[in-house]
Motif scaffolding. Structure first.
Motif, short mmCIF file in Angstrom:
data_model
loop_
_atom_site.label_atom_id
_atom_site.label_comp_id
_atom_site.label_asym_id
_atom_site.label_seq_id
_atom_site.Cartn_x
_atom_site.Cartn_y
_atom_site.Cartn_z
N TYR A 219 11.19 -2.96 8.16
CA TYR A 219 10.94 -1.02 8.77
C TYR A 219 9.29 -1.08 7.23
O TYR A 219 10.02 -1.20 6.02
CB TYR A 219 10.99 -0.09 8.22
CG TYR A 219 10.84 1.03 8.86
CD1 TYR A 219 10.93 1.45 10.28
CD2 TYR A 219 10.48 2.19 7.88
CE1 TYR A 219 10.58 2.82 10.64
CE2 TYR A 219 9.90 4.02 8.47
CZ TYR A 219 10.08 3.87 9.96
OH TYR A 219 9.67 4.70 10.25
N SER A 221 8.24 0.23 4.45
CA SER A 221 8.14 2.34 4.03
C SER A 221 8.45 1.50 2.43
O SER A 221 8.54 0.45 1.87
CB SER A 221 9.51 2.39 3.63
OG SER A 221 9.53 3.71 3.06
N GLN A 223 10.57 3.49 0.92
CA GLN A 223 11.75 4.16 1.37
C GLN A 223 12.69 3.43 1.51
O GLN A 223 12.67 2.41 2.07
CB GLN A 223 12.05 5.26 2.00
CG GLN A 223 11.50 6.26 1.16
CD GLN A 223 11.73 6.98 -0.15
OE1 GLN A 223 11.50 7.29 -0.80
NE2 GLN A 223 13.05 7.90 0.40
N HIS A 225 16.52 2.84 3.80
CA HIS A 225 17.60 4.30 4.01
C HIS A 225 19.33 2.93 4.01
O HIS A 225 18.66 2.40 4.78
CB HIS A 225 17.58 4.53 5.72
CG HIS A 225 16.04 5.60 5.38
ND1 HIS A 225 16.12 6.36 4.84
CD2 HIS A 225 14.99 4.80 5.06
CE1 HIS A 225 14.68 7.20 5.11
NE2 HIS A 225 14.19 6.18 4.82
N THR A 291 16.42 6.59 -0.19
CA THR A 291 16.35 6.53 -1.94
C THR A 291 15.20 5.59 -1.54
O THR A 291 14.45 5.05 -0.63
CB THR A 291 17.27 5.76 -3.04
OG1 THR A 291 16.44 5.38 -4.13
CG2 THR A 291 17.98 4.64 -2.21
N THR A 292 14.65 5.48 -2.89
CA THR A 292 12.96 4.54 -2.97
C THR A 292 14.13 3.16 -3.03
O THR A 292 14.53 2.93 -3.23
CB THR A 292 12.61 3.95 -4.71
OG1 THR A 292 13.53 4.69 -5.22
CG2 THR A 292 11.87 6.05 -4.03
N ARG A 295 16.27 1.66 -6.13
CA ARG A 295 16.91 2.35 -6.67
C ARG A 295 18.08 1.48 -5.30
O ARG A 295 18.90 2.25 -5.03
CB ARG A 295 17.07 3.35 -7.31
CG ARG A 295 15.61 3.81 -7.19
CD ARG A 295 15.38 5.05 -9.00
NE ARG A 295 16.33 4.56 -9.85
CZ ARG A 295 16.91 5.34 -10.43
NH1 ARG A 295 16.69 7.15 -10.71
NH2 ARG A 295 17.86 5.57 -11.27
N GLN B 115 12.53 11.94 -5.74
CA GLN B 115 13.42 11.00 -4.49
C GLN B 115 12.98 12.30 -3.08
O GLN B 115 12.95 11.38 -2.12
CB GLN B 115 14.71 11.02 -4.27
CG GLN B 115 14.96 10.14 -5.75
CD GLN B 115 14.77 8.46 -4.89
OE1 GLN B 115 14.38 8.68 -4.01
NE2 GLN B 115 15.30 7.29 -5.87
N ARG B 118 8.79 11.36 -2.63
CA ARG B 118 8.74 10.07 -1.29
C ARG B 118 9.82 9.85 -0.84
O ARG B 118 9.15 9.10 0.52
CB ARG B 118 10.55 9.07 -2.68
CG ARG B 118 8.92 8.86 -3.76
CD ARG B 118 9.24 7.65 -4.49
NE ARG B 118 8.25 7.08 -6.13
CZ ARG B 118 9.07 7.01 -6.67
NH1 ARG B 118 9.72 7.35 -7.14
NH2 ARG B 118 7.31 6.69 -7.79
N ASP B 122 8.27 9.38 4.12
CA ASP B 122 8.48 9.06 5.20
C ASP B 122 9.19 9.93 6.17
O ASP B 122 10.13 9.27 7.65
CB ASP B 122 10.56 8.22 5.14
CG ASP B 122 10.42 6.64 4.78
OD1 ASP B 122 9.10 6.40 4.93
OD2 ASP B 122 11.23 6.15 4.46
#
Lengths: 401, 401
Positions: A219, A221, A223, A225, A291-292, A295, B115, B118, B122
């Protein structure tokens, strides 16, 4: 059909929850999404009301409604002024038993289902948790109720009629009512509306299990998940509340372990949570963290480590916090006719009886750190399913593969 | 500070809502996000409790809490068992007045804020509505409370302390309590906790207005998200409930116009809604629709046409439905200590007094199709702000540019 009632004269409101055994696990092969489309179509006219009249009459009662299609059940909920209860039930009897399922509205209904499916593509956290459920539970138990674009496109008015005829039926249906009403009058009304509802023959199920422990969904992004799941015990199991309390220690209050370790101390993400989700026959704990990308690996590792650490047991002060939280939420639930009607229906579905609030309080009181730890020794978090969604896969923690 | 209370002996629960004038419009230039970071930091220790002790003690009371940072106010909410009210208020007095704002936790607090920022990237529907608010209201009234990544990165412990010192103060603060409690005892307690709270000097504001009527946010997806806004009247305006009722005809029940025209008849999208959002001094109607790219132009055109059609007035049967819905929701709200405490606080903030439920019922009863139509004649939906988010811009309907 089972009728449950909890009259409370201090309420001016009343609410009901209706469960019918028409969830998406009954979707025939190649027709995923049929349960959802059927539910959408039942509201487009029923009895002697066309779609417009049905919606107008419900709205004129000021009823707040909602429908959801689960794996096993479709759930119809309504709440409003106590006076609206009887006329709303009359309309819902038509919706369940005599929907028009108008063929000329099938395209509009289908479009709504397709739009919902496509909308999920744009909600990565939703998409992730859906995939985690699909990967963790053997089919059909983890299937998303929305089906798939290809199958929804092929559904016909005939499919909808056949599904309604077979699965909207009294065997397994539960009607639960709470709030301001008189029990005898409601029994008479429900008798009149539902006594002659007959059950058709039921078909057989053959679920083929296929599960992958680690899945990555690419995906684009910045981010990432993360979803983690492990098996637990279902609601009717003797140890259910031990399992539930152990998850309460992980997630819930701000002093819970995941919140403390992942969010507060390390600031790794804005949202992290775990919840015990019980179907009737199976149950699992589902964890989520978003999160990013930078991280993400650390977030996964810390979250996984916290799940494993449950095996070392929980502490008395953690349990004290948890019990205070539960007591509060029991009281708040008692003060809402809508949540009471939902609890009655789900208790009956999962236990075959209603658990009185006093019994629940006694169970909670009897939980000790020792009882939870004994449970965790016998059934520690293990056999994890991991799903990630983001630009790159993460490295699976030791023991997950 | 204002104290409001609505004791109700039939409740076993109690709830409070605390508003303090520390919203994000007070963020100094170049420090967007400071109000949010300050709110996050106040919970990391206060009075003689460090962060851990504070969270543990609140959790041990079983209190369900929430914080949100708005444009003008920060709102702190808590609900739980009636017995938890007094000890929870003692802790919140520390949070508001004596937070430790520990410098060694500023990085963890900042990470949580970043966080969250960001995460919004999404969530396209969230991102869209945030941009619509920013484009529709002059700065600072439409600013998102989260600030921006660049500014949040630069905030210092000193900034947080200065913001707290200046804006967490009794002038403009409102504490509203509802549920099971004794008024006299709570007055004594609040006196003890807050009587010596002093106000600092307040700074001035200079908001520079800059607004674009049409904005497109490029976003790779097969979905398109559409937001439309137009001005309305704020909560303390005589015509507020006329405006509110006209939006109720657009959106709310299943018989509402947007639901009927966009979702039910044409199946254009899964979600479409409009809501009247009132700040203290200004107010607007915000509409949202999310759909696939192919259907986005039609969705925008139909939605816009429905907004314009309000000018032709509403019908009696639409009003009847709306009134039934409002009555129901008033009753349901009365049965929740948590929503009551929120209503008390927001009434006081926006009206300078609490509007009794009977008065509200009388206002609703007095609304007629004629009174709404008269209002709509004088203040028709116009001067739209349009924001779209998706791969391609859409063609603006006539009159929006």
């Amino acid at each position: 059909m089972v009728l449950l009632g909890e009259p409370n004269p201090s309420f001016q409101s009343a609410a009901f929850t209706m469960l019918a055994p028409a969830g998406c696990r009954h979707d025939p092969a190649g027709k995923a999404g049929l349960a959802s489309l059927t539910c959408e179509m039942t509201l487009r006219g029923a009895g002697d009301r066309d779609g417009r009249a049905l919606i107008n009459d419900l709205d004129a009662l000021g009823v707040d409604r909602g429908e959801s299609v689960g794996v096993s059940q479709v759930s119809l909920r309504a709440s409003g002024m106590a006076e609206a209860l009887a006329p709303a039930l009359e309309i819902y009897a038509d919706i369940l038993r005599r929907p028009l399922l108008p063929a000329d509205q099938i395209e509009a209904g289908r479009m709504v289902c397709l739009q919902e499916l496509r909308g999920i593509e744009d909600e990565p956290s939703h998409k992730l948790m859906q995939e985690l459920r699909r990967q963790h539970y053997p089919s059909p138990w983890g299937l998303p109720s929305q089906g798939e674009i290809d199958t929804v496109k092929r559904l016909t008015p005939h499919d909808v009629e056949a599904f309604h005829g077979r699965h909207y039926q009294p065997g397994g249906a539960i009607l639960a009512i709470a709030g301001g009403f008189e029990w005898e009058r409601i029994v008479d009304l429900v008798q009149r509306l539902f006594a002659d509802w007959e059950a058709p023959d039921e078909g057989a199920q053959a679920p083929p299990p296929e599960i992958a422990p680690v899945t990555h969904i690419p995906y684009e992004s910045n981010q990432c998940h993360i979803g983690l799941a492990y098996d637990s015990v279902p609601y009717d199991h003797d140890d259910y509340f031990q399992a539930w309390a152990s998850v309460g220690v992980l997630s819930g209050g701000m002093s819970s372990r995941l919140f403390t370790e992942v969010r507060e101390k390390r600031g790794l993400c804005y949202t992290v949570s775990a919840s015990l989700q019980s179907q009737k026959e199976r149950s699992a704990v589902f964890c989520y963290a978003g999160t990013t990308c930078e991280r993400a690996q650390e977030t996964l590792d810390v979250t996984h480590a916290e799940l494993l650490k449950l095996r070392d047991g929980i502490k008395q002060n953690e349990l004290d916090c948890l019990k205070a939280r539960i007591k509060s939420s029991l009281i708040l639930q008692q003060e809402s006719s809508s949540s009471r009607s939902g609890s009655l229906a789900h208790d009956w579905y999962r236990l075959g009886r209603v658990r009185p609030v006093d019994e629940l309080s006694a169970i909670i009181d009897a939980i000790t750190a020792e009882s939870i730890n004994k449970f965790l020794e016998g059934q520690p978090p293990e056999n994890f399913t991991l799903v990630t969604l983001g630009p790159e896969p993460l490295e699976s923690p030791v023991g997950i593969s």
